[in-house]
Design a protein around this motif. Structure first.
Motif, short mmCIF file in Angstrom:
data_model
loop_
_atom_site.label_atom_id
_atom_site.label_comp_id
_atom_site.label_asym_id
_atom_site.label_seq_id
_atom_site.Cartn_x
_atom_site.Cartn_y
_atom_site.Cartn_z
N TYR A 158 2.71 1.31 -3.65
CA TYR A 158 1.90 1.39 -4.87
C TYR A 158 0.61 2.21 -4.70
O TYR A 158 -0.12 2.40 -5.66
CB TYR A 158 1.53 -0.01 -5.37
CG TYR A 158 2.73 -0.87 -5.67
CD1 TYR A 158 3.47 -0.70 -6.84
CD2 TYR A 158 3.14 -1.87 -4.78
CE1 TYR A 158 4.58 -1.49 -7.11
CE2 TYR A 158 4.25 -2.67 -5.05
CZ TYR A 158 4.97 -2.47 -6.22
OH TYR A 158 6.05 -3.25 -6.49
N GLY A 159 0.32 2.63 -3.47
CA GLY A 159 -0.90 3.42 -3.26
C GLY A 159 -2.05 2.54 -2.77
O GLY A 159 -2.03 1.32 -2.90
N ARG A 160 -3.06 3.19 -2.22
CA ARG A 160 -4.14 2.45 -1.55
C ARG A 160 -5.19 1.93 -2.52
O ARG A 160 -6.15 1.27 -2.10
CB ARG A 160 -4.79 3.32 -0.48
CG ARG A 160 -3.73 3.84 0.46
CD ARG A 160 -4.03 3.93 1.90
NE ARG A 160 -4.69 2.89 2.59
CZ ARG A 160 -4.09 1.98 3.36
NH1 ARG A 160 -2.79 1.95 3.46
NH2 ARG A 160 -4.80 1.12 4.03
N THR A 161 -5.04 2.20 -3.82
CA THR A 161 -6.06 1.76 -4.77
C THR A 161 -5.77 0.35 -5.32
O THR A 161 -6.59 -0.19 -6.05
CB THR A 161 -6.17 2.74 -5.95
OG1 THR A 161 -4.88 2.87 -6.54
CG2 THR A 161 -6.67 4.10 -5.48
N ILE A 162 -4.63 -0.24 -4.95
CA ILE A 162 -4.32 -1.59 -5.46
C ILE A 162 -5.26 -2.61 -4.83
O ILE A 162 -5.82 -2.38 -3.76
CB ILE A 162 -2.84 -1.99 -5.17
CG1 ILE A 162 -2.56 -2.01 -3.67
CG2 ILE A 162 -1.87 -1.08 -5.90
CD1 ILE A 162 -1.24 -2.67 -3.29
N LYS A 163 -5.42 -3.74 -5.51
CA LYS A 163 -6.24 -4.83 -4.95
C LYS A 163 -5.49 -5.42 -3.76
O LYS A 163 -4.27 -5.60 -3.82
CB LYS A 163 -6.47 -5.91 -6.00
CG LYS A 163 -7.41 -5.50 -7.10
CD LYS A 163 -7.65 -6.65 -8.05
CE LYS A 163 -8.63 -6.22 -9.12
NZ LYS A 163 -8.58 -7.09 -10.29
N PHE A 219 0.83 -1.21 0.00
CA PHE A 219 0.00 0.00 0.00
C PHE A 219 0.87 1.26 0.00
O PHE A 219 0.58 2.22 -0.68
CB PHE A 219 -0.95 0.02 1.20
CG PHE A 219 -2.16 -0.86 1.05
CD1 PHE A 219 -2.87 -0.91 -0.14
CD2 PHE A 219 -2.60 -1.65 2.12
CE1 PHE A 219 -3.99 -1.72 -0.28
CE2 PHE A 219 -3.71 -2.46 1.98
CZ PHE A 219 -4.42 -2.50 0.79
#
Length: 198
Positions: free
Chosen positions: A79-84, A76
């Protein structure tokens, strides 16, 4: 902290795990057994990272679960919180974090080939890898539970919540089981642990 970790982890893994906890600013809570999960990662409102792991796991499952949850945190952040949650970024991160631990000083030799296979494409839980789950179970304290696949067809079994089911046929990967009280069909992983009645 290392003293606490040495209760739950293989000895050689304690220091490197402690470093991961420190570097990633993890607040680790070791909690009583939860039936639905081995561990959990949460980003707290104050920005801290809390990871909980069940206290009843054997040393090897505890290590895998803790690294699994740290991989969520690291993925997270990177790569950011939008990853699966269990997407390719998490899988890659989990593989990278786990690699230094896949050594004979940490895991028994018979587990290493199974772990190597599992970590080629790690799943959301090691429990869905029936071969690995069975191999890890050997290191659990003895209990009176059976896996679903060990229950004979039409055999009855009870869940932790008291509900009684009759084992049906296997679909592709999971078993269809009939809840006796309601007549509803549920799907169970082959290695879900249940209490065999008869």
């Amino acid at each position: 902290m290392t003293k606490v970790l040495s209760t739950y982890l293989p000895e050689v893994a304690v220091q490197p795990v402690f470093e991961l906890i420190k570097v990633n600013n993890v607040h680790l809570k070791i909690v009583n057994e939860r039936v639905t999960r081995h561990g959990d990662y949460r980003r707290m409102p104050n920005g801290h990272h809390q990871i909980t792991v069940n206290a009843n796991l054997n040393r090897y499952r505890f290590l895998i679960t803790l690294i699994h949850e740290i991989a969520h945190l690291v993925a997270f952040q990177k790569y950011g919180r939008t990853i699966k949650p269990h997407g390719k970024e998490w899988k890659f991160t989990f593989q990278q974090l786990m690699l230094p631990f896949l050594r004979p000083e940490i895991f028994p030799p018979q587990l290493l080939p199974l772990l190597a296979l599992h970590f080629k494409n790690p799943k959301a839980t090691s429990d869905t890898d029936a071969t690995l789950a069975l191999a890890l179970k050997q290191y659990d304290p003895a209990n009176d539970k059976n896996y679903i696949f060990e229950i004979p067809p039409n055999g009855l079994f009870r869940l932790h919540n008291g509900k009684v089911f009759k084992r049906g046929n296997k679909r592709v990967k999971r078993y269809e089981c009939l809840e006796v009280a309601t007549g509803r069909i549920y799907l169970f992983n082959p290695n879900a642990e249940v209490e065999f009645i008869h």
